[in-house]
Design a protein around this motif. Sequence first.
Motif, PDB file in Angstrom:
ATOM      1  N   ILE A  36       0.998  -1.401  -0.134  1.00  0.00           N
ATOM      2  CA  ILE A  36       0.070  -0.139   0.097  1.00  0.00           C
ATOM      3  C   ILE A  36       1.146   1.715  -0.530  1.00  0.00           C
ATOM      4  O   ILE A  36       2.300   1.195   0.177  1.00  0.00           O
ATOM      5  N   SER A  37      -0.240   2.347  -0.444  1.00  0.00           N
ATOM      6  CA  SER A  37       1.328   2.991  -0.137  1.00  0.00           C
ATOM      7  C   SER A  37       0.282   4.473  -0.409  1.00  0.00           C
ATOM      8  O   SER A  37      -1.370   4.311  -0.967  1.00  0.00           O
ATOM      9  N   GLN A  38       0.603   5.925  -0.686  1.00  0.00           N
ATOM     10  CA  GLN A  38       0.128   7.577  -0.612  1.00  0.00           C
ATOM     11  C   GLN A  38      -0.876   7.220  -1.908  1.00  0.00           C
ATOM     12  O   GLN A  38      -1.557   8.053  -2.080  1.00  0.00           O
ATOM     13  N   GLU A  39       0.094   6.734  -3.135  1.00  0.00           N
ATOM     14  CA  GLU A  39      -0.399   6.659  -4.538  1.00  0.00           C
ATOM     15  C   GLU A  39      -1.223   6.269  -4.819  1.00  0.00           C
ATOM     16  O   GLU A  39      -2.710   6.742  -5.425  1.00  0.00           O
ATOM     17  N   SER A  40      -0.930   4.589  -4.459  1.00  0.00           N
ATOM     18  CA  SER A  40      -1.998   4.136  -3.741  1.00  0.00           C
ATOM     19  C   SER A  40      -3.308   4.672  -3.833  1.00  0.00           C
ATOM     20  O   SER A  40      -4.183   4.131  -3.959  1.00  0.00           O
TER      21      SER A  40
END
Length: 230
Positions: free
Chosen positions: A83-87
């Motif tokens: 998971i990531s901020q962009e995702s």
Amino acid sequence: MPFSPSNETDTEVSSQTTASAIHARLRHDILRGVLKPGERLRVHDVAQRYGGGTIPTREALSRLSAELLVIYLDQRGFAVAPISQESLEDLTRARVWTAEAAVREAVRNGDAAWEERVVLAYHRLSKVPRYESEDPPVSNPLFDPLHREFHLQIFSGCGSQWMVDTCMRLFDHAERYRNLSRQAVVMPREHEHKELVDAVLGRSEEVAVASISDHFRLTARIVNDFRRGN
């Protein structure tokens, strides 16, 4: 032993049934955060943990890869999708876009049966607390299926099964982030569901769209703030 088509078919069916069972349990544990983002999923270890052979386990992992919940790394095998901020921002945009279309159509065209389904789903959801404990925060597993059913019924009035399926697939992907948001901060959010119900039943199209968009975006903001602070 003579060739027996029925025996071969029975074996294939059994393998598919086992794969489906492993898939369901793996999917649940990924969405609930039992299996962490980036965690390696070695086929042998997963097979032992979930009680299946390597063939149905690999099939289950391949299905989850197609759902973008698992990734396959060349020479390294499977892992839980990171998971990531962009995702999260990408997922939130997609949720807002699709939800806006579905809610607009539901408000315009939803019939009396749809209204009854929405009212019933909201009533059931409102009776179950989001947390088993608030200090420390422990999510209530009984809340999640009712929460999902509530959103499903909101979207169900749009008249398109493809749109409903798309909205709910994105809803499921957001489950990992919702669990993070509940760990990050305990806050009363039940009024958001009430506002959405009032808007859709009142046929207030713009209010309903704004309500569900704000609902999704708030979860994203909570998660991003939490991740930046850790």
